[in-house]
Motif scaffolding. Structure first.
Motif, short mmCIF file in Angstrom:
data_model
loop_
_atom_site.label_atom_id
_atom_site.label_comp_id
_atom_site.label_asym_id
_atom_site.label_seq_id
_atom_site.Cartn_x
_atom_site.Cartn_y
_atom_site.Cartn_z
N LYS A 237 0.83 -1.20 0.00
CA LYS A 237 0.00 0.00 0.00
C LYS A 237 0.87 1.25 0.00
O LYS A 237 0.56 2.25 -0.65
CB LYS A 237 -0.92 0.02 1.23
N ALA A 238 1.97 1.21 0.76
CA ALA A 238 2.88 2.34 0.81
C ALA A 238 3.47 2.62 -0.56
O ALA A 238 3.65 3.77 -0.96
CB ALA A 238 3.99 2.07 1.82
N PHE A 239 3.74 1.55 -1.29
CA PHE A 239 4.31 1.71 -2.63
C PHE A 239 3.29 2.30 -3.60
O PHE A 239 3.66 2.93 -4.59
CB PHE A 239 4.80 0.36 -3.16
N LEU A 240 2.01 2.11 -3.31
CA LEU A 240 0.97 2.63 -4.18
C LEU A 240 0.89 4.15 -4.13
O LEU A 240 0.50 4.79 -5.12
CB LEU A 240 -0.38 2.02 -3.75
N VAL A 241 1.28 4.77 -3.00
CA VAL A 241 1.13 6.21 -2.82
C VAL A 241 1.83 7.03 -3.90
O VAL A 241 1.20 7.86 -4.55
CB VAL A 241 1.60 6.63 -1.42
N PRO A 242 3.14 6.86 -4.13
CA PRO A 242 3.78 7.69 -5.16
C PRO A 242 3.21 7.44 -6.55
O PRO A 242 3.21 8.35 -7.39
CB PRO A 242 5.26 7.27 -5.08
N LEU A 243 2.71 6.24 -6.79
CA LEU A 243 2.10 5.95 -8.09
C LEU A 243 0.79 6.72 -8.26
O LEU A 243 0.49 7.24 -9.35
CB LEU A 243 1.85 4.45 -8.25
N LEU A 244 0.02 6.81 -7.19
CA LEU A 244 -1.23 7.58 -7.23
C LEU A 244 -0.96 9.06 -7.44
O LEU A 244 -1.68 9.75 -8.18
CB LEU A 244 -2.01 7.37 -5.92
N ILE A 245 0.09 9.55 -6.80
CA ILE A 245 0.45 10.96 -6.94
C ILE A 245 0.86 11.25 -8.38
O ILE A 245 0.48 12.27 -8.96
CB ILE A 245 1.58 11.32 -5.96
N GLN A 246 1.61 10.34 -8.97
CA GLN A 246 2.01 10.52 -10.36
C GLN A 246 0.81 10.55 -11.30
O GLN A 246 0.82 11.21 -12.33
CB GLN A 246 2.98 9.41 -10.76
N LYS A 247 -0.26 9.84 -10.92
CA LYS A 247 -1.48 9.81 -11.73
C LYS A 247 -2.38 11.02 -11.44
O LYS A 247 -3.38 11.24 -12.13
CB LYS A 247 -2.28 8.53 -11.47
N ALA A 253 -4.43 9.27 -2.50
CA ALA A 253 -3.08 9.19 -1.95
C ALA A 253 -3.04 9.75 -0.54
O ALA A 253 -2.42 9.19 0.37
CB ALA A 253 -2.10 9.95 -2.84
N LYS A 254 -3.77 10.85 -0.34
CA LYS A 254 -3.80 11.50 0.97
C LYS A 254 -4.42 10.58 2.03
O LYS A 254 -3.91 10.48 3.16
CB LYS A 254 -4.61 12.79 0.87
N SER A 255 -5.49 9.88 1.67
CA SER A 255 -6.14 9.00 2.63
C SER A 255 -5.23 7.84 3.03
O SER A 255 -5.19 7.43 4.20
CB SER A 255 -7.45 8.47 2.06
N ILE A 256 -4.47 7.34 2.05
CA ILE A 256 -3.54 6.24 2.36
C ILE A 256 -2.39 6.75 3.23
O ILE A 256 -1.96 6.09 4.17
CB ILE A 256 -2.99 5.61 1.06
N ILE A 257 -1.89 7.95 2.90
CA ILE A 257 -0.80 8.53 3.68
C ILE A 257 -1.19 8.73 5.14
O ILE A 257 -0.43 8.45 6.06
CB ILE A 257 -0.35 9.87 3.07
N LYS A 258 -2.43 9.20 5.36
CA LYS A 258 -2.90 9.40 6.73
C LYS A 258 -2.93 8.07 7.49
O LYS A 258 -2.58 8.01 8.67
CB LYS A 258 -4.29 10.03 6.71
N TYR A 259 -3.33 7.04 6.79
CA TYR A 259 -3.38 5.72 7.42
C TYR A 259 -1.98 5.22 7.74
O TYR A 259 -1.71 4.75 8.86
CB TYR A 259 -4.10 4.73 6.50
N LEU A 260 -1.09 5.39 6.78
CA LEU A 260 0.29 4.93 6.98
C LEU A 260 1.03 5.78 8.00
O LEU A 260 1.94 5.31 8.69
CB LEU A 260 1.06 4.94 5.66
N GLY A 261 0.63 7.04 8.09
CA GLY A 261 1.32 7.96 9.00
C GLY A 261 1.20 7.56 10.46
O GLY A 261 2.00 7.99 11.29
N SER A 262 0.18 6.75 10.77
CA SER A 262 0.01 6.31 12.15
C SER A 262 0.94 5.15 12.50
O SER A 262 1.04 4.76 13.66
CB SER A 262 -1.45 5.89 12.38
#
Length: 333
Positions: A237-247, A253-262
């Motif tokens: 899932k963490a690897f998906l974030v930069p790919l979503l940003i590129q798209k 991406a923000k929702s995943i980052i918030k989840y991972l940030g915890s």
């Protein structure tokens, strides 16, 4: 003890002087002299001395076995593995597997020559004779064989030994790593990496960076997205974030980052930096940080905790000190 040490050295000095003067030596003296030169790094000289005994016709079975042992050790140190194996096998047969030095030398000759079938068979015998056999130890040795075969480019044989390891220990994580390295199908590679993501998160993340390039080259980026979106692995899932940003899919991406940030894990340090960039929609900053993530991943090295040897890629077994499972991640941020 000290007296015996000086006495031994004195005897050897006398032996060497007699040899240099062309004096006749008996079998045991020749054998001992050759062993002395080998132990001091003069392998070719040791071999010449021992070969001078090999032509003798009147050797007893014990003398012949001792000579085969010395010749095997000479050839092993000269990297002439076929000859080493030939002589060491003869010695091992005579000593009925009870000479530990012969068995260990024969094992090395098999390993260095790439004869892993014989090496694994012998290693199992050694484990059993020393009463230290366990499925885990044997499985780890199978993976050691697989790693060497991978470096030699023999993927079919490497896969065979990985399968043997899994028969003994189906949960051994390194086996899935090697299967991923062998596998050509990109999705199957992902499946193997996903299985070890919890155990080797940084290693998997780095491999995914390289794998992404192959998906892109083959025009299969949508397949990669689909797989990552369905994955339950935190690291995928963490690897998906930069790919979503590129798209440009910033909200997801923000929702995943918030989840991972915890989560308290170093792999997310740079990803957390993306939160503000995504919130403020700074596209240039987004590109800069995502680029930094990939640059950091490319600076990862692995260091052996036993001997401090560093490697650019993960190694199951340290080639410098020979210990297994001692490599840890070293990342430059």
């Amino acid at each position: 003890m000290r007296f015996l040490f000086f006495r031994k050295n004195f005897t050897l000095e006398k032996l060497i002087k007699r040899f240099k003067k062309g004096k006749e030596l008996d079998f045991e003296e020749y054998l001992r002299l050759g062993d002395y030169y080998r132990e001091n790094g003069f392998y070719a000289k040791a071999l010449r001395i021992h070969l001078s005994l090999d032509i003798k016709k009147d050797l007893t079975e014990l003398q012949r076995a001792k000579l085969d042992k010395s010749l095997g050790l000479d050839y092993l140190n000269l990297y002439q593995f076929k000859e080493a194996i030939n002589h060491l096998l003869k010695a091992d047969n005579y000593f009925k597997g009870e000479d530990e030095e012969v068995r260990n030398a024969l094992l090395k000759a098999y390993e260095f020559s790439g004869d892993w079938d014989s090496a694994c068979e012998l290693k199992k015998e050694i484990f059993i004779s020393n009463k230290v056999y366990s499925d885990e130890k044997m499985a780890l040795y199978y993976l050691y064989a697989a790693e060497d075969l991978l470096k030699r480019g023999n993927f079919r044989k490497a896969k065979k030994f990985v399968r043997e390891a899994l028969k003994l220990d189906e949960h051994i994580p390194e086996a899935n790593y090697f299967l991923a390295e062998i596998e050509e199908n990109l999705i199957k590679k992902l499946e193997y990496y996903e299985k070890i993501a919890d155990r080797f998160p940084y290693l998997v993340y780095r491999k995914l960076v390289k794998l992404k390039e192959k998906f892109y080259e083959e025009g299969k980026m949508e397949e990669l997205f689909d797989y990552l979106e369905k994955s339950e692995s935190l690291y995928l899932k963490a690897f998906l974030v930069p790919l979503l940003i590129q798209k440009g899919e910033y909200e997801e991406a923000k929702s995943i980052i918030k989840y991972l940030g915890s989560e308290k894990d170093e792999i997310f340090l740079n990803l957390i930096l993306l939160i503000q960039a995504v919130e403020l929609n700074y596209e240039e900053e987004i590109k800069k940080i995502t680029g930094k993530i990939e640059r950091d991943l490319k600076q990862i090295t692995f260091i052996c905790t036993s001997c401090k040897k560093e490697y650019p890629e993960y190694r199951f077994r340290c080639e410098n000190c020979g210990k297994t499972r001692k490599l840890v991640l070293k990342i430059k941020i």
